[in-house]
Design a protein around this motif. Structure first.
Motif, PDB file in Angstrom:
ATOM      1  N   ASN A 137      -4.345   0.359  -5.137  1.00 22.14           N
ATOM      2  CA  ASN A 137      -5.525   0.532  -5.836  1.00 22.14           C
ATOM      3  C   ASN A 137      -6.231   1.998  -5.480  1.00 22.14           C
ATOM      4  N   ARG A 138      -5.381   2.818  -4.833  1.00 21.07           N
ATOM      5  CA  ARG A 138      -5.816   4.338  -4.535  1.00 21.07           C
ATOM      6  C   ARG A 138      -4.753   5.241  -5.075  1.00 21.07           C
ATOM      7  N   ARG A 139      -5.192   6.445  -5.498  1.00 21.63           N
ATOM      8  CA  ARG A 139      -4.183   7.284  -5.851  1.00 21.63           C
ATOM      9  C   ARG A 139      -3.464   7.920  -4.591  1.00 21.63           C
ATOM     10  N   SER A 140      -3.851   7.862  -3.593  1.00 22.81           N
ATOM     11  CA  SER A 140      -2.899   8.179  -2.265  1.00 22.81           C
ATOM     12  C   SER A 140      -1.763   7.057  -2.090  1.00 22.81           C
ATOM     13  N   LYS A 141      -2.264   5.688  -2.274  1.00 18.21           N
ATOM     14  CA  LYS A 141      -1.243   4.948  -2.278  1.00 18.21           C
ATOM     15  C   LYS A 141      -0.267   4.826  -3.252  1.00 18.21           C
ATOM     16  N   ALA A 142      -0.625   5.476  -4.469  1.00 16.88           N
ATOM     17  CA  ALA A 142       0.335   5.568  -5.598  1.00 16.88           C
ATOM     18  C   ALA A 142       1.317   6.597  -5.360  1.00 16.88           C
ATOM     19  N   PHE A 143       0.847   7.722  -4.569  1.00 15.09           N
ATOM     20  CA  PHE A 143       1.601   8.735  -4.399  1.00 15.09           C
ATOM     21  C   PHE A 143       2.712   8.459  -3.416  1.00 15.09           C
ATOM     22  N   PHE A 144       2.327   7.648  -2.355  1.00 14.27           N
ATOM     23  CA  PHE A 144       3.142   7.338  -1.251  1.00 14.27           C
ATOM     24  C   PHE A 144       4.296   6.138  -2.025  1.00 14.27           C
TER      25      PHE A 144
END
Length: 231
Positions: A137-144
């Motif tokens: 639910n966050r772009r940082s999670k999407a990156f990882f």
């Protein structure tokens, strides 16, 4: 070979888009379904693109890291052992893999995909690492999550990595895998929007045959240069 290694890697990524969709299309679709609704007043397209780019840039980061590590490892061995003949042999391997990639892209021979079996053990270890990231639910999670996805067993990735090994240079190895990843980006982004026009164009037999032949010519030239240096 390294003069055109980056361009060839980009073409492999671009023309291997159909394989990418087959391997990762389900993952992309599942991820797209998890993208949260935009905040009030936020542009829907920009919001969706932000998540898709984060996800795919994480994947490309892993490719680049793998290329850097492969180039650095061989560079270190060359410095320690002065293994000139080993480097020449690796360039011959890279030229051979380029020809095999050309055969795959032209849809003449698909034996290259057997390499994917080699990465299944690694993927079993990495896959559980994605669970704490859910929901994405966050772009940082999407990156990882994309970083973990980048280690998914893939014959195209493994084959292109041999060019990073043959480069015996960390920067060149990283650039080869970076441009390979960038080549896959158009198709993977289009799959995130359920677009098919680009994928359909790339799957045309004439287009695949042209790019496959170009890649095989590059591979033959690499083999010729390598064999000349061995002589």
């Amino acid at each position: 070979m390294m003069e055109y290694g980056v361009a060839a890697a980009f073409f492999v990524g671009l023309m291997g888009g159909g394989h990418c969709l087959g391997m990762c299309g389900g993952l992309t679709g599942a991820f797209s379904a998890q993208i949260p609704a935009p905040a009030p007043g936020e542009n829907h397209l920009a919001h969706r693109l932000g998540f898709l780019f984060s996800y795919n840039f994480g994947r490309i980061f892993s490719y680049s890291l793998a290329g850097l590590l492969c180039g650095a490892l061989v560079s270190g061995l060359d410095t320690l052992l002065q293994a000139k003949h080993f480097l020449l042999m690796m360039r011959l391997v890279a030229g051979t893999m380029m020809i095999l990639l050309g055969l795959y892209i032209a849809r003449i021979w698909h034996g290259l995909l057997r390499l994917e079996k080699l990465g299944k053990v690694l993927w079993r270890w990495l896959q559980p690492l994605s669970r704490p990231l859910l929901p994405i639910n966050r772009r940082s999670k999407a990156f990882f999550a994309g970083m973990i996805w980048g280690w998914l067993p893939c014959g195209l990735v493994y084959s292109t990595l041999t060019w990073s090994v043959a480069s015996a240079d960390p920067l060149q190895g990283m650039l080869i895998m970076l441009f390979f990843g960038l080549g896959t980006l158009p198709v993977m982004l289009s799959s995130g929007f359920a677009a098919s026009s680009l994928s359909s164009w790339l799957q045309k037999r004439s287009i695949r045959l042209i790019f496959g032949i170009i890649l095989m010519v590059f591979g033959l030239q690499t083999l010729y240069i390598g064999l000349s240096q061995l002589g």
